[in-house]
Design an enzyme around this catalytic site. Structure first.
Site: not given
Lengths: 301, 215
Positions: A184, A219
């Site tokens: 990210n 995640d």
């Protein structure tokens, strides 16, 4: 006169049957949706035109209506429909046949004696369609399209119950993307999203249809392996690990690598609850993280 | 409203009510077997008039050791109108399932219905048949004709030990405790009728008229 008009124009199918199951009235709604005009069915035995209705459940209801004025209810959930008719235009792509809720009740003569019965047919295709959509929204993760946590908890409870009853083997993989935050941070959140989607695609391609892949959290994923003993689950986990680390990921022309860590746990004789199994898998995953990641760790047993 | 609550039914009215229920249940039981091949024995009903607020405690005592129940509700509308509640201990649906699904396989569409739906639908069907047969008979004996709303499940796996009454606290429920026995299976169930206040006057008159028809 008024009632006759309503009978013909109401947005509901209405049928009146004599005691011997011959059709006495067949309203315009029925003609419109079934394609069978009143002239073609009035005076005929209903079962001659709809032979599939002549089964125990339907007959039982008819008898209960005729014998003691009971009402019969045929829910869409159980029957889907009584009279096969094309689904209305807007729903034709979703349902082969119009979804119906039907009711049956007695028709009495002037002396109050039951001498026939009526059937009403309601189109509930729209409602069923919304229901399906709601169920889907409630069970599926919006981003990845795999099952969500809400679904997992219900499914896992069912599977555990089944395993306790039939003594079958159930294994659970807890999966965590290694250093997902870095992806990210380095490539942006869109890339992160694409990574999660790609991971679920790769995992889905490596599990059976009877297994369940669930997005557990940001995640974190969870894989429910039905009828799978511990050692076999470990092999599957290893296969999944390889499916992620062996091939690079790509986003907007940039290639990068990604790995996952996995914890494997299987339902043992002492595990009765959802929490027991989840805790075991979570501990194993924690072990994998401590071992340096990109690795599978299983519990002993 | 303090002190003694005026009893809803006088003793004589209660006796007639008991008598009507005995006949109704006897006939319903016979007709269910004869007409729709469901062999159900309805035990002689025990009639009590309860306040809504007392219902959970009463059920709790009667259903022991079971503490969770499923409740099927169906409204009926005639001169005699109100709600019928059929209470089964949780788990009964599993026993009832196979009695009612033997013929479902002929359902031409090959759809898979999950077991929860099937159990729920079984409860509804059993409820509809039993409530319809009992209420229908009572109405017939009292010269009334009733219509019914579709049944629905008002409570699934309701724990009686801490729950609100399924009946408004101030309403009266005519409790008809009966045991249903389906073929070999003992499935105990309770039927409660909550007569609308407006139909209680009618019920009293109908009970007297019923008695007079034998004099």
């Amino acid at each position: 006169m008024i009632f006759g008009q309503i009978f013909e124009t109401i947005n509901t199918g209405l049928i009146v049957l004599n005691k011997d199951m011959t059709v006495k009235y067949w309203n315009r709604w029925m003609s419109l949706h079934s394609g069978i005009g009143a002239d073609d069915i009035v005076g005929k035995n209903l079962f001659a035109v709809y032979p599939q209705l002549e089964r125990a459940h339907f007959l039982r209801n008819c008898r209960a209506v005729l014998a003691f004025g009971n009402f019969g209810f045929f829910s869409q959930k159980l029957h889907q429909y009584l009279f096969p008719m094309p689904a209305p235009g807007s729903r034709a792509h979703e349902f082969e046949f119009m979804q119906q809720t039907c009711t049956m009740g007695p028709i009495r003569n002037e002396q109050g004696k039951i001498d026939g019965l009526y059937l009403s047919v309601q189109d509930v295709s729209d409602m069923v369609s919304y229901q399906k959509k709601l169920v889907r929204i409630n069970q599926v993760d919006y981003l990845t399209g795999v099952y969500n946590r809400n679904f997992m908890e219900n499914q896992l409870l069912k599977e555990i119950e089944r395993c306790n009853r039939f003594k079958c083997q159930l294994s659970l993989l807890m999966i965590d993307v290694d250093h997902f935050k870095n992806i990210n941070d380095n490539y942006g959140h869109q890339c992160g999203d694409a990574t999660l989607k790609d991971i679920t695609r790769r995992i889905s391609a490596n599990i059976r249809k009877t297994d369940f892949l669930i997005r557990y959290g940001g995640d974190e994923f969870c894989c429910l392996l039905t009828e799978t003993p511990h050692q076999a689950a470990f092999k599957v986990a290893e296969q999944l690990r390889r499916a992620i680390c062996d091939h690079p990921f790509e986003f907007n022309g940039t290639s990068y690598s990604c790995t996952i860590s996995l914890g494997v746990a299987s339902l043992g004789a002492s595990d009765k609850s959802l929490e027991d199994l989840l805790r075991k898998a979570d501990n194993a995953l924690y072990g994998a993280k401590n071992c340096g990641r990109n690795i599978v760790v299983k519990t002993n047993g | 409203m303090s002190g003694d609550i005026q009893p809803l039914f006088a003793d004589e009215e209660k006796d007639i009510l008991q008598e009507v229920m005995n006949i109704a249940f006897g006939q319903a039981s016979a007709e269910l077997a004869e007409v729709i091949d469901i062999f159900v024995v309805l035990s002689v009903p025990d009639i009590k008039v309860l306040k809504g607020s007392d219902l959970p405690d009463y059920l709790c005592k009667e259903l022991k050791p079971a503490t969770t129940v499923n409740i099927i509700e169906q409204s009926f509308l005639g001169k005699f109108s109100g709600q019928a509640l059929l209470v089964f201990p949780a788990g009964a649906e599993k026993e009832l399932l196979h009695l009612f699904t033997q013929d479902q396989e002929s359902n031409s569409q090959d759809i898979d219905i999950d077991i929860d739906t099937l159990e729920t639908e079984t409860l509804l069907e059993v409820g509809n048949i039993l409530i319809g047969a009992c209420i229908g008979k009572i109405a017939e004996l009292l010269n009334d004709v009733v219509a019914y709303d579709p049944p629905h499940i008002t409570a699934k796996n309701l724990n009686l030990e801490n729950c609100e009454s399924p009946v408004p606290a101030e309403n009266f429920a005519i409790s008809i405790r009966t045991m249903f026995r389906f073929e070999q299976q003992n499935v105990e169930g309770y039927l409660f009728l909550i007569a609308n206040q407006s139909s209680i006057d009618w019920l009293k008159k109908a009970l007297i008229a019923f008695l007079e028809s034998f004099e």
